[in-house]
Design a protein around this motif. Structure first.
Motif, PDB file in Angstrom:
ATOM      1  N   ARG A 196      42.661  39.354  36.163  1.00 24.99           N
ATOM      2  CA  ARG A 196      42.409  38.684  37.434  1.00 24.99           C
ATOM      3  C   ARG A 196      43.280  37.439  37.486  1.00 24.99           C
ATOM      4  N   ALA A 223      37.970  38.862  42.294  1.00 23.39           N
ATOM      5  CA  ALA A 223      36.797  39.606  41.832  1.00 23.39           C
ATOM      6  C   ALA A 223      37.229  40.560  40.724  1.00 23.39           C
ATOM      7  N   GLU A 224      36.257  41.158  40.062  1.00 23.17           N
ATOM      8  CA  GLU A 224      36.574  42.113  39.001  1.00 23.17           C
ATOM      9  C   GLU A 224      37.093  43.430  39.564  1.00 23.17           C
ATOM     10  N   ASP A 229      31.105  43.999  41.601  1.00 19.15           N
ATOM     11  CA  ASP A 229      31.880  42.807  41.943  1.00 19.15           C
ATOM     12  C   ASP A 229      33.169  43.249  42.629  1.00 19.15           C
ATOM     13  N   ASN A 278      31.550  45.517  50.992  1.00 18.62           N
ATOM     14  CA  ASN A 278      32.901  44.964  50.876  1.00 18.62           C
ATOM     15  C   ASN A 278      33.898  45.838  51.624  1.00 18.62           C
ATOM     16  N   ARG A 332      31.742  35.191  45.764  1.00 16.26           N
ATOM     17  CA  ARG A 332      32.753  35.070  44.707  1.00 16.26           C
ATOM     18  C   ARG A 332      32.870  33.631  44.226  1.00 16.26           C
ATOM     19  N   ARG A 335      30.173  32.783  41.919  1.00 19.41           N
ATOM     20  CA  ARG A 335      30.264  33.458  40.634  1.00 19.41           C
ATOM     21  C   ARG A 335      31.412  32.916  39.773  1.00 19.41           C
ATOM     22  N   ASN A 336      32.420  32.325  40.405  1.00 20.32           N
ATOM     23  CA  ASN A 336      33.623  31.884  39.684  1.00 20.32           C
ATOM     24  C   ASN A 336      33.682  30.363  39.635  1.00 20.32           C
TER      25      ASN A 336
END
Length: 339
Positions: A196, A223-224, A229, A278, A332, A335-336
């Motif tokens: 990523r 995202a993964e 995700d 998504n 996102r 989460r990041n």
């Protein structure tokens, strides 16, 4: 290898030490160590300062015997033992010592040169756009906005960026930053190694700290790319526009807005919810979303009925779709964490 070296050391100390030198540099190569780590290993193992000098690539690294990097060691002495990186090349790896070298010193030189050749071929040897990550200390100085312009200019020279007009920084989810030269056409593909990554804008070398900051922000929007995700694994800072402002106010410790909580509820309720929502949010049409998900159009319609019930807002109309897009982006950022 370690057991064999131990046995050999009991019979022949020099042979055992030589095997340990081989194993040491092999571990550095396997761990994708940088040039400074290789020179440090040569200095510590040989008990004297070591240098790597490659004028063609703009590389000059010197490390004292105790492991401290000090590049201002004075001129090279032809009497010092040295080896080239290639059979017909100039001396490149040096040990700052005089007198007769034993077998261990010769092995240190040989293995350090072989390891340096691997690193240089991987990072600087093929094209001007190759990622520059072999010298973490110089990269750190180059990207530090608080460092003096002189220090950053010297770091750029050590990284082979002296004559580069523009460069950019790639921030990756694992590992340190990558600094890449950008050709005048601007059509090069960033080096991410499958990780990523956030891609900073192309800027003059002196302005790379700004590219680094933008790349770190872009990384937070990645995202993964998995079902749980979903989203892009690579994001360009230049393409974020006003979305970049969200990164300043949203993070892992920020309280989620109701739309994000509703989205998390939907994701926790059904394993298909994250990828489905998504695809619907960012595809050009529902049929395109169904094709991306590899499901029938009617199956997607059934899923949306359930998802809209969990979200408590419709996603078919432009306003609802915008809410969904924003909720996914905010998720996102939650989460990041900032890097």
């Amino acid at each position: 290898m370690k057991e064999l070296a131990g046995r050999l050391a009991a019979l022949d100390p020099d042979a055992g030490a030589a095997l340990q030198v081989i194993a040491y540099f092999d571990r550095l190569i396997e761990g994708r160590a940088g040039l400074e780590s290789l020179v440090r290993g040569a200095a510590v193992l040989s008990g004297c300062p070591a240098r790597l000098v490659d004028e063609e690539r703009g590389v000059r690294v010197r490390v004292e015997a105790e492991g401290t990097r000090r590049d201002n060691g004075g001129p090279l002495d032809p009497a010092w033992p040295s080896v080239p990186l290639t059979p017909d090349g100039p001396p490149a790896v040096w040990l700052e010592r005089t007198g007769v070298s034993d077998g261990v010193h010769a092995m240190v030189l040989e293995r350090a040169a072989a390891a340096a050749r691997v690193v240089l071929d991987r990072t600087r040897g093929r094209a001007p756009v190759e990622a520059r990550q072999a010298d973490p200390a110089s990269v750190e100085v180059l990207l530090d906005a608080a460092a003096t312009e002189h220090a950053r200019r010297q770091a750029a020279v050590r990284l082979g960026l002296r004559d580069v007009a523009a460069a950019r920084v790639v921030a990756t989810a694992e590992g340190g930053p990558l600094v890449e030269a950008v050709p005048a056409t601007g059509d090069s593909t960033p080096t991410t190694g499958g990780r990523r990554a956030g891609i900073g804008p192309a800027v003059p070398v002196r302005d790379l700290p700004t590219s680094w900051a933008a790349a770190r922000t872009a990384l937070r929007f990645t995202a993964e790319g998995t079902d749980q995700d979903p989203g892009p694994r690579t994001v360009y800072a230049d393409e974020l526009g006003g979305l970049a402002l969200l990164a300043d106010t949203v993070g892992p410790t920020t309280e989620p807005v109701p739309d994000v909580r509703a989205l998390e509820h939907a994701v926790a309720t059904a394993p298909w919810a994250a990828s489905t929502l998504n695809a619907v949010a960012f595809s050009t049409s529902l049929r395109a979303a169904a094709a991306e998900l590899n499901v029938h159009h009617s199956t997607l319609q059934d899923r949306l009925v359930q998802a809209e019930h969990w979200l408590d807002w419709p996603v078919h109309d432009p306003h609802g779709r915008l809410r969904l897009q924003l909720a996914l982006v905010l998720r996102r950022l939650h989460r990041n964490a900032a890097r």
